[in-house]
Motif scaffolding. Structure first.
Motif, PDB file in Angstrom:
ATOM      1  N   ARG A 112       0.859  -1.188   0.000  1.00 29.00           N
ATOM      2  CA  ARG A 112       0.000   0.000   0.000  1.00 29.00           C
ATOM      3  C   ARG A 112       0.894   1.236   0.000  1.00 29.00           C
ATOM      4  O   ARG A 112       0.925   2.013   0.954  1.00 29.00           O
ATOM      5  CB  ARG A 112      -0.921  -0.020   1.228  1.00 29.00           C
ATOM      6  CG  ARG A 112      -2.000  -1.081   1.159  1.00 29.00           C
ATOM      7  CD  ARG A 112      -2.939  -1.002   2.350  1.00 29.00           C
ATOM      8  NE  ARG A 112      -2.387  -1.647   3.507  1.00 29.00           N
ATOM      9  CZ  ARG A 112      -2.571  -2.936   3.824  1.00 29.00           C
ATOM     10  NH1 ARG A 112      -3.310  -3.703   3.018  1.00 29.00           N
ATOM     11  NH2 ARG A 112      -2.049  -3.456   4.907  1.00 29.00           N
ATOM     12  N   SER A 113       1.620   1.420  -1.083  1.00 27.94           N
ATOM     13  CA  SER A 113       2.612   2.485  -1.159  1.00 27.94           C
ATOM     14  C   SER A 113       1.975   3.857  -1.040  1.00 27.94           C
ATOM     15  O   SER A 113       0.925   4.135  -1.634  1.00 27.94           O
ATOM     16  CB  SER A 113       3.382   2.382  -2.480  1.00 27.94           C
ATOM     17  OG  SER A 113       4.374   3.378  -2.565  1.00 27.94           O
ATOM     18  N   SER A 114       2.627   4.728  -0.254  1.00 30.16           N
ATOM     19  CA  SER A 114       2.164   6.095  -0.065  1.00 30.16           C
ATOM     20  C   SER A 114       3.300   7.047  -0.413  1.00 30.16           C
ATOM     21  O   SER A 114       4.355   7.026   0.227  1.00 30.16           O
ATOM     22  CB  SER A 114       1.724   6.309   1.389  1.00 30.16           C
ATOM     23  OG  SER A 114       1.582   7.686   1.672  1.00 30.16           O
ATOM     24  N   GLN A 115       3.081   7.871  -1.414  1.00 34.26           N
ATOM     25  CA  GLN A 115       4.111   8.827  -1.800  1.00 34.26           C
ATOM     26  C   GLN A 115       4.371   9.833  -0.692  1.00 34.26           C
ATOM     27  O   GLN A 115       5.499  10.324  -0.539  1.00 34.26           O
ATOM     28  CB  GLN A 115       3.689   9.555  -3.081  1.00 34.26           C
ATOM     29  CG  GLN A 115       4.789  10.363  -3.745  1.00 34.26           C
ATOM     30  CD  GLN A 115       5.927   9.494  -4.277  1.00 34.26           C
ATOM     31  OE1 GLN A 115       5.787   8.282  -4.438  1.00 34.26           O
ATOM     32  NE2 GLN A 115       7.072  10.114  -4.564  1.00 34.26           N
ATOM     33  N   TRP A 116       3.353  10.127   0.104  1.00 34.49           N
ATOM     34  CA  TRP A 116       3.521  11.052   1.224  1.00 34.49           C
ATOM     35  C   TRP A 116       4.481  10.473   2.257  1.00 34.49           C
ATOM     36  O   TRP A 116       5.371  11.181   2.747  1.00 34.49           O
ATOM     37  CB  TRP A 116       2.174  11.340   1.874  1.00 34.49           C
ATOM     38  CG  TRP A 116       2.281  12.271   3.051  1.00 34.49           C
ATOM     39  CD1 TRP A 116       2.406  13.632   3.025  1.00 34.49           C
ATOM     40  CD2 TRP A 116       2.306  11.896   4.437  1.00 34.49           C
ATOM     41  NE1 TRP A 116       2.505  14.129   4.315  1.00 34.49           N
ATOM     42  CE2 TRP A 116       2.438  13.096   5.194  1.00 34.49           C
ATOM     43  CE3 TRP A 116       2.210  10.674   5.107  1.00 34.49           C
ATOM     44  CZ2 TRP A 116       2.498  13.076   6.590  1.00 34.49           C
ATOM     45  CZ3 TRP A 116       2.263  10.658   6.498  1.00 34.49           C
ATOM     46  CH2 TRP A 116       2.401  11.865   7.223  1.00 34.49           C
ATOM     47  N   VAL A 117       4.335   9.189   2.577  1.00 39.22           N
ATOM     48  CA  VAL A 117       5.230   8.545   3.546  1.00 39.22           C
ATOM     49  C   VAL A 117       6.636   8.454   2.979  1.00 39.22           C
ATOM     50  O   VAL A 117       7.617   8.735   3.668  1.00 39.22           O
ATOM     51  CB  VAL A 117       4.708   7.144   3.926  1.00 39.22           C
ATOM     52  CG1 VAL A 117       5.737   6.390   4.777  1.00 39.22           C
ATOM     53  CG2 VAL A 117       3.386   7.256   4.682  1.00 39.22           C
ATOM     54  N   ARG A 118       6.765   8.090   1.717  1.00 32.82           N
ATOM     55  CA  ARG A 118       8.082   7.958   1.095  1.00 32.82           C
ATOM     56  C   ARG A 118       8.816   9.306   1.023  1.00 32.82           C
ATOM     57  O   ARG A 118      10.040   9.344   0.966  1.00 32.82           O
ATOM     58  CB  ARG A 118       7.938   7.382  -0.322  1.00 32.82           C
ATOM     59  CG  ARG A 118       7.556   5.911  -0.355  1.00 32.82           C
ATOM     60  CD  ARG A 118       7.262   5.465  -1.789  1.00 32.82           C
ATOM     61  NE  ARG A 118       8.347   5.791  -2.688  1.00 32.82           N
ATOM     62  CZ  ARG A 118       9.394   4.998  -2.929  1.00 32.82           C
ATOM     63  NH1 ARG A 118       9.495   3.830  -2.319  1.00 32.82           N
ATOM     64  NH2 ARG A 118      10.339   5.370  -3.775  1.00 32.82           N
ATOM     65  N   SER A 158       7.722   3.033 -10.621  1.00 29.84           N
ATOM     66  CA  SER A 158       7.223   2.808  -9.257  1.00 29.84           C
ATOM     67  C   SER A 158       8.011   1.673  -8.614  1.00 29.84           C
ATOM     68  O   SER A 158       7.724   0.499  -8.865  1.00 29.84           O
ATOM     69  CB  SER A 158       5.729   2.458  -9.282  1.00 29.84           C
ATOM     70  OG  SER A 158       4.981   3.486  -9.882  1.00 29.84           O
ATOM     71  N   GLU A 185       2.704  -2.244   8.420  1.00 26.87           N
ATOM     72  CA  GLU A 185       1.947  -1.183   7.773  1.00 26.87           C
ATOM     73  C   GLU A 185       2.879  -0.053   7.321  1.00 26.87           C
ATOM     74  O   GLU A 185       2.698   0.534   6.256  1.00 26.87           O
ATOM     75  CB  GLU A 185       0.881  -0.623   8.722  1.00 26.87           C
ATOM     76  CG  GLU A 185       0.090  -1.655   9.496  1.00 26.87           C
ATOM     77  CD  GLU A 185      -0.609  -2.674   8.617  1.00 26.87           C
ATOM     78  OE1 GLU A 185      -0.874  -2.377   7.433  1.00 26.87           O
ATOM     79  OE2 GLU A 185      -0.890  -3.781   9.111  1.00 26.87           O
ATOM     80  N   MET A 241       3.697   1.092   3.349  1.00 26.43           N
ATOM     81  CA  MET A 241       3.494   2.464   2.868  1.00 26.43           C
ATOM     82  C   MET A 241       4.755   3.019   2.218  1.00 26.43           C
ATOM     83  O   MET A 241       4.686   3.967   1.427  1.00 26.43           O
ATOM     84  CB  MET A 241       3.036   3.359   4.017  1.00 26.43           C
ATOM     85  CG  MET A 241       1.600   3.114   4.446  1.00 26.43           C
ATOM     86  SD  MET A 241       0.959   4.349   5.606  1.00 26.43           S
ATOM     87  CE  MET A 241       1.893   3.949   7.073  1.00 26.43           C
TER      88      MET A 241
END
Length: 364
Positions: free
Chosen positions: A99-105, A166, A183, A187
């Motif tokens: 569940r990749s999140s660009q905000w977290v990365r 990606s 989790e 992310m």
């Protein structure tokens, strides 16, 4: 907040006697029983933040486990924890791209994380986002900090240098059984390293990519400063998957990965080596006996040393799609892959591996 990449910070950091010694002599040997070099009290705030970022990652698993057990001590939360454990047991996300999140990365903490070493990314060529990719990362090192910095965060600017790609860094499936930790890493785009996971990610379409740290447990035992001993000859699975999915292979070599930790002597025949190999045979992975620096000293602890990591992403190797490639076909692609990996080493070794003790070797 001042610019983290300014040259003034680099010059001020060199004035810190303890840390600068390691910058100038990254292969220096240390006897922890006779010498402890403590951190001075005048360390700049930005360097403390960098150390904090790396320490938080190093302690993330124990922190997540402590929080989970704390919640377990509160009866009112038991129904939610039972449901969460059932969710973990049946959640298929680690096998389907996470569940990749660009905000977290892109969180600011990752900028501090990469500037701690510092870790940088060097691109040799553009990668068109019209096909899937399999990145092969070398060397494994003790933990693979360069792989984390490059493929699981935006700290080194991966998306800016490779728009439309990606990346998904792959790790052991067992990591996705740890509450809360699973989790967070999902992310960050981290997924399981199982064959099923690799196939599912690569089938997501154009620009999908996986990064596999190839050497595994065997190579981590050979990770020592100044060396680059790769376990590669028998590692054919990632090449076979790339051919079956029609994905380009991209060799990646991370200069400095082996320099951030010191390791106890574990040559063949020693007790340490025998114990480590037994762990590997039973569990599928092993525990290298290593040390780095501490939070309050420069030369003993479990924190990595501040030694530069430069991750070079090489030229892609195009392969033809085959549902059932033969061993001869796989071996031919492997030879091309190794040639490109050696080219990367020979091109940049005098710039990024000046303190090397020997040349790159493929030992297995």
């Amino acid at each position: 907040m001042p610019d983290l990449t300014s040259s003034s910070r680099t010059s001020s950091s060199e004035k810190l006697s303890g840390d600068s010694k390691f910058r100038l002599s990254p292969l220096r040997r240390f006897n922890p029983l006779s010498e402890i070099e403590f951190v001075p009290s005048n360390v700049p705030r930005y360097r403390r933040l960098q150390t904090f970022a790396v320490a938080m990652w190093a302690l993330l698993i124990p922190i997540c486990m402590a929080v989970f057990y704390l919640f377990c001590s509160i009866p009112a939360l038991w129904p939610f924890l039972v449901l969460y454990c059932i969710f973990i047991a049946f959640d298929g996300a680690p096998e389907h791209g996470g569940r990749s999140s660009q905000w977290v990365r892109s969180m600011r903490i990752w900028r501090y994380f990469v500037e701690y070493y510092p870790a940088t990314l060097k691109k040799e060529t553009d990668l068109p986002p019209d096909r899937p990719y399999v990145f092969g990362y070398h060397p494994h090192g003790i933990i693979g900090m360069g792989a984390l910095a490059t493929f699981a965060t935006e700290g080194t600017g991966f998306s800016q240098q490779f728009p439309g790609i990606s990346p998904h860094l792959l790790t052991l499936t067992s990591n996705f059984r740890i509450p809360f930790y699973r989790e967070i890493i999902m992310m960050m785009g981290i997924c399981s390293v199982s064959k099923r996971s690799c196939v599912n990610v690569l089938r997501q379409g154009k620009g999908s990519a996986i990064c596999i740290v190839i050497g595994g447990a065997a190579e981590s035992l050979a990770a020592r400063p100044g060396t680059a001993d790769l376990t590669l000859r028998k590692r054919l699975g990632f090449i076979k998957i790339a051919m079956q999915q029609g994905a380009d292979l991209v060799p990646v070599f991370s200069f400095g990965e082996n320099d951030i930790y010191e390791q106890m002597s574990n040559e063949k025949g020693t007790v340490v080596y025998t114990i480590q190999k037994k762990f590997q045979a039973i569990l599928g992975f092993t525990f290298p006996l290593f040390h780095g620096r501490g939070l309050l000293n420069y030369n003993f602890g479990l924190m990595p040393h501040r030694r530069a990591i430069v991750t070079v992403v090489g030229r892609p190797i195009s392969v033809q799609q085959h549902d059932k490639p033969t061993m001869d076909m796989i071996a031919e692609v492997q030879e091309r892959y190794i040639e490109e990996l050696l080219r990367i080493w020979n091109t940049y070794k005098d710039s990024y591996a000046r303190h090397r003790k020997q040349e790159l070797r493929i030992i297995e």
